[in-house]
Design a protein around this motif. Structure first.
Motif, PDB file in Angstrom:
ATOM      1  N   ALA A   1       0.826  -1.207   0.000  1.00 25.26           N
ATOM      2  CA  ALA A   1       0.000   0.000   0.000  1.00 25.26           C
ATOM      3  C   ALA A   1       0.862   1.258   0.000  1.00 25.26           C
ATOM      4  O   ALA A   1       0.510   2.257  -0.614  1.00 25.26           O
ATOM      5  CB  ALA A   1      -0.933  -0.010   1.208  1.00 25.26           C
ATOM      6  N   LEU A   2       2.001   1.198   0.669  1.00 27.48           N
ATOM      7  CA  LEU A   2       2.848   2.397   0.778  1.00 27.48           C
ATOM      8  C   LEU A   2       3.762   2.595  -0.432  1.00 27.48           C
ATOM      9  O   LEU A   2       4.146   3.719  -0.750  1.00 27.48           O
ATOM     10  CB  LEU A   2       3.687   2.330   2.056  1.00 27.48           C
ATOM     11  CG  LEU A   2       2.906   2.480   3.357  1.00 27.48           C
ATOM     12  CD1 LEU A   2       3.835   2.362   4.554  1.00 27.48           C
ATOM     13  CD2 LEU A   2       2.177   3.830   3.401  1.00 27.48           C
ATOM     14  N   LEU A   3       4.081   1.487  -1.087  1.00 23.64           N
ATOM     15  CA  LEU A   3       5.058   1.536  -2.174  1.00 23.64           C
ATOM     16  C   LEU A   3       4.753   2.605  -3.245  1.00 23.64           C
ATOM     17  O   LEU A   3       5.644   3.390  -3.591  1.00 23.64           O
ATOM     18  CB  LEU A   3       5.164   0.142  -2.814  1.00 23.64           C
ATOM     19  CG  LEU A   3       6.520  -0.232  -3.395  1.00 23.64           C
ATOM     20  CD1 LEU A   3       7.626  -0.078  -2.365  1.00 23.64           C
ATOM     21  CD2 LEU A   3       6.476  -1.656  -3.934  1.00 23.64           C
ATOM     22  N   PRO A   4       3.530   2.674  -3.778  1.00 21.82           N
ATOM     23  CA  PRO A   4       3.264   3.684  -4.807  1.00 21.82           C
ATOM     24  C   PRO A   4       3.490   5.120  -4.309  1.00 21.82           C
ATOM     25  O   PRO A   4       3.896   5.981  -5.076  1.00 21.82           O
ATOM     26  CB  PRO A   4       1.784   3.468  -5.150  1.00 21.82           C
ATOM     27  CG  PRO A   4       1.509   2.061  -4.759  1.00 21.82           C
ATOM     28  CD  PRO A   4       2.368   1.800  -3.560  1.00 21.82           C
ATOM     29  N   PHE A   5       3.227   5.362  -3.015  1.00 25.14           N
ATOM     30  CA  PHE A   5       3.423   6.710  -2.465  1.00 25.14           C
ATOM     31  C   PHE A   5       4.908   7.043  -2.372  1.00 25.14           C
ATOM     32  O   PHE A   5       5.346   8.127  -2.733  1.00 25.14           O
ATOM     33  CB  PHE A   5       2.772   6.821  -1.078  1.00 25.14           C
ATOM     34  CG  PHE A   5       1.275   6.791  -1.136  1.00 25.14           C
ATOM     35  CD1 PHE A   5       0.549   7.969  -1.159  1.00 25.14           C
ATOM     36  CD2 PHE A   5       0.599   5.584  -1.185  1.00 25.14           C
ATOM     37  CE1 PHE A   5      -0.830   7.951  -1.222  1.00 25.14           C
ATOM     38  CE2 PHE A   5      -0.790   5.549  -1.265  1.00 25.14           C
ATOM     39  CZ  PHE A   5      -1.501   6.730  -1.284  1.00 25.14           C
TER      40      PHE A   5
END
Lengths: 502, 72
Positions: free
Chosen positions: B15-19
């Protein structure tokens, strides 16, 4: 400047054809039998239809015209739209299914409906409705100026541009009144397909026409204007602006009334999960189109008005019927989202301002008619504001995203935070709005997107005030649904499943 | 413990990777060279994440589905 009669005729024919389809889409009387049928299609749309509808809803004429004009003037800053339109879905994946479930269970058709149910607060619902309508009308006007710009180039000297704008918007209002959400949904399929075909055509043929190939276009830009190909590392807008603009816009995307309307048409939570995975693909087209603004910078005379960058580029490069098809696509990309926006705004107006605040005992039948009639008021207001006071709208348009995002804690936090109270939420929302407008008005954003200041203030207020009100909090059916038995039931089902597996 | 914790951790990372990739690392990818597939590096990077972000979301979907999270 005189127009191009071939281009104008083709634009007119395609637009009229699509408007007719919009009417045919709603020939079945059931499409206007209730607010739920008219505004969210009875929640029957599958993954593919939701994809087309939300895609049509969010990738508007304004998106294409504004981003090319931004890249034309500000270079790569315009690419903030790519992380924005990707991250919006990364976030949406986690809250839309939950929001949809509670909306389905309690027949909510607007975000304000949800807030009213979740917090037992007509005040909060009215504030959300007012913010929603106030921000959406200027947004409709952006679409209006989109179609006005195409007509100004294609039709000036041939027709009275303002008259044509008024007529096309009234036609849209009429088909929206008649067909409800089915009108824009079926026409959205046509619009989306046209957008993909036309934009890919432009992206392939324009660099070839002017530079021989895509590669030599990039070479030329990197020699003549290398700064346009990277994000500025200093100056008023830099990384911080890029990052905060992307993030705040991503959080705001599904707070818009038209986006929420699109979401509520879904027939299942799973269709929304799949859309959170599939909708980002739209950006494949968007990122390439933003390059066309850079291309325009290389090709067009230096005194070209930035807002016409893409339209002028198309006129100079093709003319004739190709220009007509491209302009028709842009006109549709402004009219169809308008229809969905009008539904969203009318719904807020009728349900959350009229019914909740003025006439709570209105019969469902009357409310349906009232909601549908509000389309004319919304489109009429947009026409009046857009044609008579275009400059007064500029700040509302600039602040649309920053304003809308302030309802994020009320809508999204509240889906997961059981003890969030209405008092803290309302205070946070109001403080967020005030801070956003103050930062904008006093020009003190310090290179950060205005909405980020407001949202930060909003978060702090909610977090600090909430403990003071938590003791008075009362459970209601919606909080029960979100945090009560439902969850226990889900957990039990999960345990049972695990037990069966092992 | 491990059995329950691992998927949760995977979901958080995915979930955090794209951010992280699209916002936090910008100063490191904000460059023109090398040009890949005709795109300056910065834009190639964005293009890459147009594809990778849905892959992250899809992986989360698969993990949660395997956990039996979706009762609807």
């Amino acid at each position: 400047m005189t127009g191009n009669s071939t281009a104008f005729t083709i634009t007119a024919i395609i637009v009229l054809l699509v408007v007719m389809i919009g009417f045919v889409a709603g020939r079945n009387k059931s499409s206007r039998s209730s607010v739920e049928e008219w505004s969210v299609g009875g929640r029957r749309f599958g993954t593919l239809l939701v994809w087309f509808l939300v895609g049509a809803d969010l990738y508007t004429a304004y998106t294409f015209l504004a981003l090319t004009s931004q890249s034309y003037t500000a270079g790569s800053l315009a690419f903030f739209a790519i992380p924005y339109c990707i991250l919006a879905y990364s976030i949406a994946y986690f809250f839309l299914p939950r929001l949809w479930k509670v909306a389905k269970a309690y027949k909510f058709t607007t975000l304000a409906d949800y807030a009213k149910g979740r917090f037992d607060s007509k005040l909060l619902s009215a504030i959300i409705a007012i913010v929603g309508v106030l921000m959406l009308i200027p947004y409709i006007d952006l679409q209006l100026s989109g179609i006005q710009n195409t007509l100004q180039i294609a039709g000036s000297g041939i027709v009275n541009v303002k008259m044509v704008v008024i007529i096309s918007f009234l036609l849209v209002a009429l088909y929206t009144f008649f067909s409800g959400i089915k009108g824009p949904t079926y026409t959205a399929v046509i619009k989306d397909i046209l957008i993909w075909v036309v934009m890919l055509f432009l992206v392939v043929s324009l660099p070839m026409m002017h530079f021989g190939s895509w590669g030599s276009m990039i070479d030329t830009i990197s020699q003549k204007a290398p700064k346009m190909l990277t994000i500025p590392t200093s100056g008023p807008k830099s990384y911080l602006w890029f990052t905060t603009a992307s993030l705040v816009s991503a959080l705001a995307l599904f707070m818009w009334a038209h986006a929420a309307t699109g979401v509520f048409t879904s027939k299942s939570a799973n269709a929304l999960r799949k859309n959170a995975i599939l909708l980002p693909l739209y950006n494949v087209v968007l990122i390439l189109v933003i390059f066309l603004g850079l291309l325009a910078k290389m090709v067009l005379p230096a005194n070209t008005d930035a807002k016409f960058a893409l339209l002028e580029l198309v006129r100079v490069s093709y003319g004739g019927w190709t220009q007509g098809v491209v302009y028709a696509t842009i006109a549709l990309a402004s009219l169809i989202p308008c229809s969905i926006m009008a539904i969203g705004a009318s719904n807020l107006f009728a349900n959350n301002i009229y019914r909740d605040m003025i006439n709570p005992n209105v019969s469902p039948k009357k409310l349906t008619l009232f909601t549908r009639s509000m389309v004319f008021v919304v489109i009429g207001l947009a026409l009046i504001c857009g044609l008579m006071f275009p400059t007064a709208l500029v700040s509302l348009q600039l602040l649309g995203v920053s304003g809308m995002v302030q309802i994020f804690p009320a809508i999204v936090f509240s889906l997961f935070w059981k003890t969030q109270t209405r008092e803290a939420t309302i205070a946070g929302l109001l403080v967020g709005l005030v801070v956003t407008f103050t930062v904008y008005g006093t020009n003190s954003a310090h290179g950060i997107y205005e909405g980020a200041w407001g949202l930060a203030a909003n978060f702090v207020v909610v977090a600090v005030l909430n403990p003071f009100f938590v003791r008075n909090r009362q459970a209601n059916p919606v909080t029960e649904f979100l945090f009560g038995d439902q969850k226990a039931a889900e957990a039990a089902a999960q345990k049972q499943e695990q037990a069966m597996m092992s | 413990m491990n059995n329950k914790f691992a998927p949760k951790l995977a979901v958080i990372i995915l979930a955090l990777l794209p951010f992280v990739a699209q916002l936090l690392v910008l100063p490191f990818v904000n460059r023109m060279d090398p040009v890949i597939f005709g795109l300056p590096f910065l834009h190639f990077w964005f293009f890459l994440w147009i594809v990778l972000s849905p892959v992250c979301t899809y992986s989360i979907y698969r993990i949660q589905k395997a956990q039996g999270r979706f009762v609807d």
